[in-house]
Design a protein around this motif. Structure first.
Motif, short mmCIF file in Angstrom:
data_model
loop_
_atom_site.label_atom_id
_atom_site.label_comp_id
_atom_site.label_asym_id
_atom_site.label_seq_id
_atom_site.Cartn_x
_atom_site.Cartn_y
_atom_site.Cartn_z
N ASN A 71 30.31 -7.12 15.57
CA ASN A 71 31.42 -6.17 15.62
C ASN A 71 31.92 -5.79 14.23
N VAL A 72 32.01 -6.78 13.34
CA VAL A 72 32.46 -6.50 11.98
C VAL A 72 31.39 -5.73 11.22
N GLN A 73 30.14 -6.12 11.35
CA GLN A 73 29.05 -5.43 10.65
C GLN A 73 28.99 -3.96 11.03
N LEU A 74 29.40 -3.61 12.26
CA LEU A 74 29.36 -2.23 12.71
C LEU A 74 30.28 -1.32 11.90
N LEU A 75 31.19 -1.89 11.12
CA LEU A 75 31.98 -1.09 10.19
C LEU A 75 31.09 -0.45 9.12
N PHE A 76 29.92 -1.06 8.87
CA PHE A 76 29.05 -0.62 7.79
C PHE A 76 27.65 -0.23 8.24
N ASN A 110 28.70 4.12 31.88
CA ASN A 110 28.15 5.45 31.61
C ASN A 110 27.66 5.58 30.16
N LEU A 111 26.92 4.58 29.72
CA LEU A 111 26.44 4.53 28.34
C LEU A 111 25.00 5.01 28.26
N ILE A 112 24.78 6.07 27.50
CA ILE A 112 23.44 6.55 27.18
C ILE A 112 23.45 6.98 25.71
N TYR A 113 22.27 7.31 25.19
CA TYR A 113 22.19 7.82 23.83
C TYR A 113 22.82 9.21 23.76
N ASP A 114 23.51 9.49 22.68
CA ASP A 114 24.12 10.79 22.46
C ASP A 114 23.02 11.78 22.05
N GLU A 115 22.74 12.75 22.91
CA GLU A 115 21.61 13.66 22.66
C GLU A 115 21.90 14.69 21.58
N ASN A 116 23.10 14.70 21.06
CA ASN A 116 23.41 15.53 19.89
C ASN A 116 22.95 14.86 18.60
N ILE A 117 22.58 13.59 18.71
CA ILE A 117 22.18 12.81 17.52
C ILE A 117 20.68 12.55 17.58
N TRP A 132 25.31 1.51 19.82
CA TRP A 132 25.80 0.13 19.71
C TRP A 132 27.28 0.11 19.35
N GLU A 133 27.69 1.03 18.44
CA GLU A 133 29.10 1.08 18.05
C GLU A 133 29.97 1.40 19.26
N ARG A 134 29.55 2.35 20.05
CA ARG A 134 30.31 2.74 21.24
C ARG A 134 30.28 1.64 22.30
N SER A 135 29.12 1.03 22.47
CA SER A 135 28.97 -0.02 23.49
C SER A 135 29.80 -1.25 23.18
N SER A 136 30.01 -1.53 21.89
CA SER A 136 30.75 -2.74 21.50
C SER A 136 32.19 -2.72 22.00
N CYS A 137 32.68 -1.55 22.37
CA CYS A 137 34.05 -1.44 22.90
C CYS A 137 34.11 -1.87 24.36
N TYR A 138 32.96 -2.06 25.00
CA TYR A 138 32.91 -2.39 26.43
C TYR A 138 32.35 -3.79 26.71
N GLY A 139 31.57 -4.33 25.79
CA GLY A 139 30.96 -5.63 26.06
C GLY A 139 30.44 -6.28 24.79
N LYS A 140 29.86 -7.47 24.95
CA LYS A 140 29.44 -8.27 23.79
C LYS A 140 27.99 -8.00 23.39
N LEU A 141 27.82 -7.89 22.07
CA LEU A 141 26.51 -7.72 21.46
C LEU A 141 26.18 -8.96 20.64
N ALA A 142 24.90 -9.23 20.47
CA ALA A 142 24.50 -10.40 19.68
C ALA A 142 23.10 -10.18 19.11
N VAL A 143 22.76 -10.97 18.10
CA VAL A 143 21.42 -10.99 17.53
C VAL A 143 20.91 -12.42 17.60
N MET A 144 19.78 -12.62 18.25
CA MET A 144 19.20 -13.95 18.36
C MET A 144 18.68 -14.44 17.01
N SER A 145 18.56 -15.74 16.86
CA SER A 145 18.04 -16.31 15.62
C SER A 145 16.51 -16.25 15.57
N LYS A 159 33.14 6.25 9.96
CA LYS A 159 34.49 6.81 10.03
C LYS A 159 35.10 6.58 11.41
N ARG A 160 34.29 6.73 12.44
CA ARG A 160 34.78 6.49 13.80
C ARG A 160 35.17 5.02 13.99
#
Length: 344
Positions: free
Chosen positions: A144-149, A169-176, A185-198, A228-229
Protein backbone atom coordinates in the motif's frame (compact mmCIF):
# COMPACT_ATOMS: atom_id res chain seq x y z
CA UNK A 1 -10.25 -28.21 -2.60
CA UNK A 2 -8.61 -28.39 -6.04
CA UNK A 3 -9.60 -24.94 -7.32
CA UNK A 4 -9.76 -24.23 -11.03
CA UNK A 5 -7.20 -21.56 -12.01
CA UNK A 6 -7.66 -19.49 -15.17
CA UNK A 7 -4.36 -18.40 -16.72
CA UNK A 8 -4.84 -15.35 -18.98
CA UNK A 9 -2.32 -14.25 -21.57
CA UNK A 10 -2.43 -12.11 -24.72
CA UNK A 11 -0.23 -12.66 -27.77
CA UNK A 12 0.54 -10.33 -30.66
CA UNK A 13 3.33 -11.39 -33.04
CA UNK A 14 5.86 -12.22 -30.31
CA UNK A 15 8.86 -14.37 -31.19
CA UNK A 16 7.53 -17.90 -31.68
CA UNK A 17 10.26 -19.54 -29.58
CA UNK A 18 9.47 -17.21 -26.67
CA UNK A 19 5.76 -18.02 -26.98
CA UNK A 20 6.43 -21.75 -27.01
CA UNK A 21 8.51 -21.61 -23.82
CA UNK A 22 5.95 -19.42 -22.11
CA UNK A 23 2.98 -21.68 -22.85
CA UNK A 24 4.92 -24.86 -22.12
CA UNK A 25 5.91 -23.44 -18.73
CA UNK A 26 2.18 -23.18 -17.90
CA UNK A 27 1.33 -26.59 -19.35
CA UNK A 28 4.04 -28.17 -17.18
CA UNK A 29 2.82 -26.71 -13.89
CA UNK A 30 2.63 -29.13 -10.94
CA UNK A 31 -0.86 -27.70 -10.36
CA UNK A 32 -2.86 -29.12 -13.26
CA UNK A 33 -6.45 -27.93 -12.72
CA UNK A 34 -6.05 -25.09 -15.19
CA UNK A 35 -7.77 -23.42 -18.08
CA UNK A 36 -5.34 -21.49 -20.26
CA UNK A 37 -7.02 -18.56 -21.99
CA UNK A 38 -4.87 -17.21 -24.82
CA UNK A 39 -6.03 -14.11 -26.69
CA UNK A 40 -4.65 -14.09 -30.22
CA UNK A 41 -4.71 -10.30 -30.59
CA UNK A 42 -4.50 -10.21 -34.38
CA UNK A 43 -1.35 -12.29 -34.86
CA UNK A 44 -0.07 -12.40 -38.44
CA UNK A 45 3.07 -14.49 -37.87
CA UNK A 46 3.66 -18.18 -37.11
CA UNK A 47 2.16 -17.78 -33.62
CA UNK A 48 -1.34 -18.28 -35.03
CA UNK A 49 -0.57 -21.73 -36.43
CA UNK A 50 1.26 -22.77 -33.27
CA UNK A 51 -1.63 -21.68 -31.02
CA UNK A 52 -4.18 -23.64 -33.06
CA UNK A 53 -1.99 -26.74 -33.01
CA UNK A 54 -1.34 -26.47 -29.26
CA UNK A 55 -5.04 -25.98 -28.45
CA UNK A 56 -5.91 -29.20 -30.30
CA UNK A 57 -3.25 -31.10 -28.35
CA UNK A 58 -4.19 -29.69 -24.91
CA UNK A 59 -7.90 -29.29 -24.19
CA UNK A 60 -7.14 -26.92 -21.29
CA UNK A 61 -6.16 -24.25 -23.82
CA UNK A 62 -8.86 -21.89 -25.10
CA UNK A 63 -7.94 -19.56 -27.97
CA UNK A 64 -9.81 -16.27 -28.43
CA UNK A 65 -9.02 -14.82 -31.87
CA UNK A 66 -9.15 -11.14 -32.85
CA UNK A 67 -9.19 -10.26 -36.54
CA UNK A 68 -7.44 -7.00 -35.71
CA UNK A 69 -5.08 -5.96 -32.92
CA UNK A 70 -7.03 -4.21 -30.13
CA UNK A 71 -4.22 -3.91 -27.58
CA UNK A 72 -3.27 -5.55 -24.31
CA UNK A 73 -5.72 -3.76 -22.02
CA UNK A 74 -8.87 -4.71 -23.93
CA UNK A 75 -7.57 -8.24 -24.52
CA UNK A 76 -6.94 -8.79 -20.81
CA UNK A 77 -10.42 -7.56 -19.90
CA UNK A 78 -11.85 -10.06 -22.37
CA UNK A 79 -9.83 -12.78 -20.66
CA UNK A 80 -11.09 -11.70 -17.23
CA UNK A 81 -14.68 -11.79 -18.48
CA UNK A 82 -14.62 -15.36 -19.78
CA UNK A 83 -12.42 -16.82 -17.01
CA UNK A 84 -14.22 -19.50 -14.98
CA UNK A 85 -11.58 -20.19 -12.33
CA UNK A 86 -11.71 -19.29 -8.66
CA UNK A 87 -8.33 -17.64 -9.26
CA UNK A 88 -7.04 -15.78 -12.30
CA UNK A 89 -3.30 -15.91 -13.02
CA UNK A 90 -1.61 -13.48 -15.41
CA UNK A 91 1.08 -14.58 -17.79
CA UNK A 92 2.97 -12.84 -20.62
CA UNK A 93 3.95 -14.43 -23.89
CA UNK A 94 7.69 -13.99 -23.41
CA UNK A 95 8.11 -14.97 -19.73
CA UNK A 96 8.58 -18.31 -17.99
CA UNK A 97 6.63 -19.53 -14.97
CA UNK A 98 8.57 -21.90 -12.74
CA UNK A 99 6.92 -25.34 -12.34
CA UNK A 100 5.45 -24.76 -8.87
CA UNK A 101 4.27 -21.18 -9.44
CA UNK A 102 0.51 -21.90 -9.59
CA UNK A 103 0.68 -24.49 -6.82
CA UNK A 104 2.42 -22.11 -4.42
CA UNK A 105 0.19 -19.16 -5.19
CA UNK A 106 -2.96 -21.22 -4.62
CA UNK A 107 -1.44 -22.47 -1.37
CA UNK A 108 -0.75 -18.87 -0.34
CA UNK A 109 -4.38 -17.95 -0.91
CA UNK A 110 -5.56 -20.94 1.13
CA UNK A 111 -3.36 -19.87 4.05
CA UNK A 112 -4.23 -16.16 3.71
CA UNK A 113 -7.98 -15.93 3.31
CA UNK A 114 -7.96 -12.12 3.34
CA UNK A 115 -5.46 -11.78 0.46
CA UNK A 116 -7.06 -10.77 -2.84
CA UNK A 117 -4.18 -10.09 -5.27
CA UNK A 118 -0.79 -11.79 -4.91
CA UNK A 119 2.41 -11.34 -6.90
CA UNK A 120 5.64 -13.30 -6.59
CA UNK A 121 9.35 -12.68 -6.52
CA UNK A 122 10.69 -12.25 -10.07
CA UNK A 123 14.09 -12.57 -11.72
CA UNK A 124 14.71 -10.97 -15.11
CA UNK A 125 16.82 -12.53 -17.84
CA UNK A 126 17.92 -11.64 -21.34
CA UNK A 127 19.19 -8.08 -21.59
CA UNK A 128 20.09 -7.95 -17.90
CA UNK A 129 19.55 -9.89 -14.71
CA UNK A 130 18.01 -8.29 -11.66
CA UNK A 131 14.99 -8.45 -9.36
CA UNK A 132 11.87 -6.81 -10.72
CA UNK A 133 9.70 -7.31 -7.65
CA UNK A 134 10.78 -7.79 -4.06
CA UNK A 135 12.42 -11.17 -3.61
CA UNK A 136 11.73 -11.25 0.11
CA UNK A 137 8.01 -10.54 0.13
CA UNK A 138 5.84 -7.52 0.84
CA UNK A 139 2.76 -7.60 3.03
CA UNK A 140 -0.38 -5.54 2.44
CA UNK A 141 0.88 -2.53 4.41
CA UNK A 142 4.17 -2.40 2.51
CA UNK A 143 2.47 -2.78 -0.88
CA UNK A 144 0.00 0.00 0.00
CA UNK A 145 2.80 2.43 0.84
CA UNK A 146 4.87 1.49 -2.22
CA UNK A 147 1.86 2.33 -4.40
CA UNK A 148 2.56 6.00 -3.63
CA UNK A 149 5.57 5.61 -5.94
CA UNK A 150 5.28 2.41 -7.97
CA UNK A 151 3.80 -1.06 -8.12
CA UNK A 152 5.46 -3.80 -6.11
CA UNK A 153 3.63 -6.48 -8.07
CA UNK A 154 5.21 -7.65 -11.32
CA UNK A 155 2.23 -7.90 -13.68
CA UNK A 156 2.77 -11.38 -15.23
CA UNK A 157 3.42 -12.91 -11.80
CA UNK A 158 0.06 -11.91 -10.34
CA UNK A 159 -2.83 -14.15 -9.26
CA UNK A 160 -6.22 -12.69 -8.28
CA UNK A 161 -9.38 -13.97 -6.63
CA UNK A 162 -11.99 -13.79 -9.39
CA UNK A 163 -14.88 -13.08 -7.00
CA UNK A 164 -12.96 -10.08 -5.66
CA UNK A 165 -12.89 -8.54 -9.14
CA UNK A 166 -16.55 -9.33 -9.76
CA UNK A 167 -17.76 -8.04 -6.39
CA UNK A 168 -16.00 -4.68 -6.81
CA UNK A 169 -16.45 -4.30 -10.60
CA UNK A 170 -12.69 -4.18 -11.08
CA UNK A 171 -11.25 -4.43 -14.59
CA UNK A 172 -8.38 -2.78 -16.44
CA UNK A 173 -9.04 0.82 -17.48
CA UNK A 174 -9.27 0.63 -21.28
CA UNK A 175 -8.29 4.27 -21.60
CA UNK A 176 -4.83 3.26 -20.38
CA UNK A 177 -2.60 1.38 -22.82
CA UNK A 178 0.59 1.30 -20.74
CA UNK A 179 1.10 0.74 -16.99
CA UNK A 180 -2.49 -0.52 -16.84
CA UNK A 181 -1.52 -2.94 -14.08
CA UNK A 182 -0.24 -0.20 -11.73
CA UNK A 183 -3.53 1.64 -12.20
CA UNK A 184 -5.58 -1.46 -11.42
CA UNK A 185 -3.53 -2.41 -8.35
CA UNK A 186 -3.76 1.13 -6.96
CA UNK A 187 -7.53 1.13 -7.37
CA UNK A 188 -7.92 -2.44 -6.09
CA UNK A 189 -5.96 -1.69 -2.91
CA UNK A 190 -8.89 0.42 -1.72
CA UNK A 191 -11.10 -2.71 -1.66
CA UNK A 192 -8.86 -5.54 -0.48
CA UNK A 193 -5.40 -6.76 0.49
CA UNK A 194 -2.48 -7.14 -1.89
CA UNK A 195 0.78 -8.96 -1.20
CA UNK A 196 4.02 -10.15 -2.80
CA UNK A 197 5.24 -13.64 -1.97
CA UNK A 198 8.86 -14.22 -1.00
CA UNK A 199 9.21 -17.08 -3.52
CA UNK A 200 10.83 -16.42 -6.90
CA UNK A 201 8.31 -18.06 -9.22
CA UNK A 202 8.58 -16.20 -12.53
CA UNK A 203 11.42 -15.44 -14.93
CA UNK A 204 10.83 -12.10 -16.65
CA UNK A 205 12.35 -11.69 -20.10
CA UNK A 206 13.92 -8.31 -20.94
CA UNK A 207 14.48 -7.45 -24.61
CA UNK A 208 14.79 -4.33 -26.75
CA UNK A 209 11.44 -4.69 -28.52
CA UNK A 210 9.43 -4.37 -25.31
CA UNK A 211 9.40 -0.62 -24.73
CA UNK A 212 9.87 2.12 -27.32
CA UNK A 213 10.71 5.65 -26.32
CA UNK A 214 7.13 6.65 -27.14
CA UNK A 215 5.79 3.98 -24.82
CA UNK A 216 8.25 5.03 -22.14
CA UNK A 217 6.93 8.60 -22.30
CA UNK A 218 3.38 7.30 -22.05
CA UNK A 219 4.32 5.15 -19.04
CA UNK A 220 5.77 8.19 -17.28
CA UNK A 221 2.61 10.20 -17.98
CA UNK A 222 0.29 7.46 -16.70
CA UNK A 223 2.48 6.67 -13.69
CA UNK A 224 2.48 10.35 -12.72
CA UNK A 225 -1.31 10.41 -12.95
CA UNK A 226 -1.57 7.36 -10.68
CA UNK A 227 0.88 8.78 -8.13
CA UNK A 228 -1.12 12.00 -8.00
CA UNK A 229 -4.32 10.02 -7.47
CA UNK A 230 -2.71 8.02 -4.69
CA UNK A 231 -1.49 11.16 -2.96
CA UNK A 232 -5.01 12.57 -3.39
CA UNK A 233 -6.34 9.74 -1.22
CA UNK A 234 -4.33 11.32 1.61
CA UNK A 235 -6.23 14.56 1.06
CA UNK A 236 -3.38 16.31 -0.76
CA UNK A 237 -3.01 17.96 -4.15
CA UNK A 238 0.38 17.42 -5.76
CA UNK A 239 1.84 20.62 -7.26
CA UNK A 240 4.73 20.67 -9.74
CA UNK A 241 7.13 21.43 -6.87
CA UNK A 242 5.67 18.56 -4.84
CA UNK A 243 5.98 16.29 -7.86
CA UNK A 244 9.71 17.05 -8.16
CA UNK A 245 10.16 16.18 -4.47
CA UNK A 246 8.05 13.06 -4.91
CA UNK A 247 10.14 11.91 -7.88
CA UNK A 248 13.28 12.57 -5.85
CA UNK A 249 11.94 10.32 -3.08
CA UNK A 250 11.02 7.78 -5.74
CA UNK A 251 14.69 7.76 -6.71
CA UNK A 252 14.56 8.95 -10.33
CA UNK A 253 15.84 12.54 -9.95
CA UNK A 254 18.10 14.59 -7.70
CA UNK A 255 16.23 17.48 -6.11
CA UNK A 256 16.30 19.71 -3.05
CA UNK A 257 16.68 17.61 0.09
CA UNK A 258 14.96 20.30 2.13
CA UNK A 259 11.94 20.30 -0.18
CA UNK A 260 11.83 16.52 -0.22
CA UNK A 261 11.93 16.37 3.57
CA UNK A 262 9.16 18.96 3.78
CA UNK A 263 7.05 16.94 1.33
CA UNK A 264 7.74 13.77 3.32
CA UNK A 265 6.50 15.45 6.51
CA UNK A 266 3.42 16.71 4.68
CA UNK A 267 2.61 13.16 3.57
CA UNK A 268 3.08 11.85 7.10
CA UNK A 269 0.93 14.55 8.69
CA UNK A 270 -1.87 14.17 6.18
CA UNK A 271 -1.90 10.40 6.50
CA UNK A 272 -1.90 10.70 10.30
CA UNK A 273 -5.20 12.55 10.12
CA UNK A 274 -6.68 10.40 7.34
CA UNK A 275 -5.41 7.00 8.47
CA UNK A 276 -5.37 5.73 4.87
CA UNK A 277 -1.96 4.00 5.10
CA UNK A 278 -0.19 2.31 7.98
CA UNK A 279 1.63 5.24 9.61
CA UNK A 280 4.58 3.19 10.88
CA UNK A 281 5.20 1.61 7.46
CA UNK A 282 4.86 5.00 5.75
CA UNK A 283 7.35 6.58 8.18
CA UNK A 284 9.87 3.78 7.62
CA UNK A 285 9.52 3.86 3.83
CA UNK A 286 9.75 7.64 3.45
CA UNK A 287 12.73 7.97 5.78
CA UNK A 288 14.62 5.28 3.90
CA UNK A 289 13.87 7.09 0.64
CA UNK A 290 15.05 10.42 2.08
CA UNK A 291 18.27 8.82 3.33
CA UNK A 292 18.95 7.32 -0.11
CA UNK A 293 18.34 10.74 -1.67
CA UNK A 294 20.92 12.27 0.68
CA UNK A 295 23.55 9.69 -0.25
CA UNK A 296 22.76 10.00 -3.99
CA UNK A 297 23.15 13.77 -3.70
CA UNK A 298 26.45 13.37 -1.87
CA UNK A 299 27.75 10.99 -4.51
CA UNK A 300 26.59 12.93 -7.58
CA UNK A 301 26.91 16.60 -6.70
CA UNK A 302 29.34 16.64 -3.77
CA UNK A 303 27.18 19.49 -2.47
CA UNK A 304 26.12 17.69 0.67
CA UNK A 305 28.64 17.33 3.47
CA UNK A 306 28.74 14.35 5.80
CA UNK A 307 27.73 16.74 8.57
CA UNK A 308 24.24 16.84 7.00
CA UNK A 309 23.87 13.12 7.64
CA UNK A 310 22.78 12.07 11.10
CA UNK A 311 23.26 8.77 12.91
CA UNK A 312 19.83 7.50 11.84
CA UNK A 313 20.80 8.09 8.21
CA UNK A 314 23.87 5.90 8.58
CA UNK A 315 21.88 3.19 10.37
CA UNK A 316 19.21 3.23 7.66
CA UNK A 317 21.91 3.03 5.00
CA UNK A 318 23.49 0.04 6.71
CA UNK A 319 20.11 -1.71 6.85
CA UNK A 320 19.56 -0.92 3.18
CA UNK A 321 23.02 -2.24 2.23
CA UNK A 322 22.35 -5.42 4.21
CA UNK A 323 19.13 -5.96 2.24
CA UNK A 324 20.95 -5.36 -1.04
CA UNK A 325 23.72 -7.82 -0.16
CA UNK A 326 21.11 -10.44 0.70
CA UNK A 327 19.39 -9.73 -2.60
CA UNK A 328 22.61 -10.09 -4.59
CA UNK A 329 23.37 -13.45 -2.99
CA UNK A 330 19.94 -14.64 -4.08
CA UNK A 331 20.48 -13.11 -7.51
CA UNK A 332 23.83 -14.92 -7.81
CA UNK A 333 22.06 -18.21 -7.01
CA UNK A 334 19.36 -17.66 -9.63
CA UNK A 335 21.75 -16.45 -12.31
CA UNK A 336 23.09 -19.99 -12.57
CA UNK A 337 20.01 -22.02 -11.66
CA UNK A 338 17.61 -20.31 -14.09
CA UNK A 339 19.46 -21.79 -17.07
CA UNK A 340 17.69 -25.13 -16.72
CA UNK A 341 14.39 -23.35 -17.32
CA UNK A 342 15.53 -20.96 -20.05
CA UNK A 343 17.59 -23.32 -22.20
CA UNK A 344 15.31 -26.31 -22.37
Amino acid sequence: MNYLVSVVMSIFNENIEMVKKSIISIQNQTYTNLEIIVIDDGCTNECKQFLNYTAKADKRIKIITHKNNVGLTQSLNEGLEIARGSFIARMDADDISLPKRIERQVSFFKKNSDAQIVGTGVISFGKETKFFSPAFGFDHYEVNVQLLFTSSLCHPSVMIRRNFLKKNNLIYDENIKKTQDYELWERSSCYGKLAVMSDVLLLYRVHDSQISQKNSDEQIRVSTMIMKRRVGRLGLRMTDENLESHMALKGVVIASIENAEQWMNTLLESNKSRGFLNQGELYKNLNERLTLLKFRTLKKTKSLSHSNLNLKDYVRMLVYIKKRIKMYFKLFYWKYNMRKYIDR
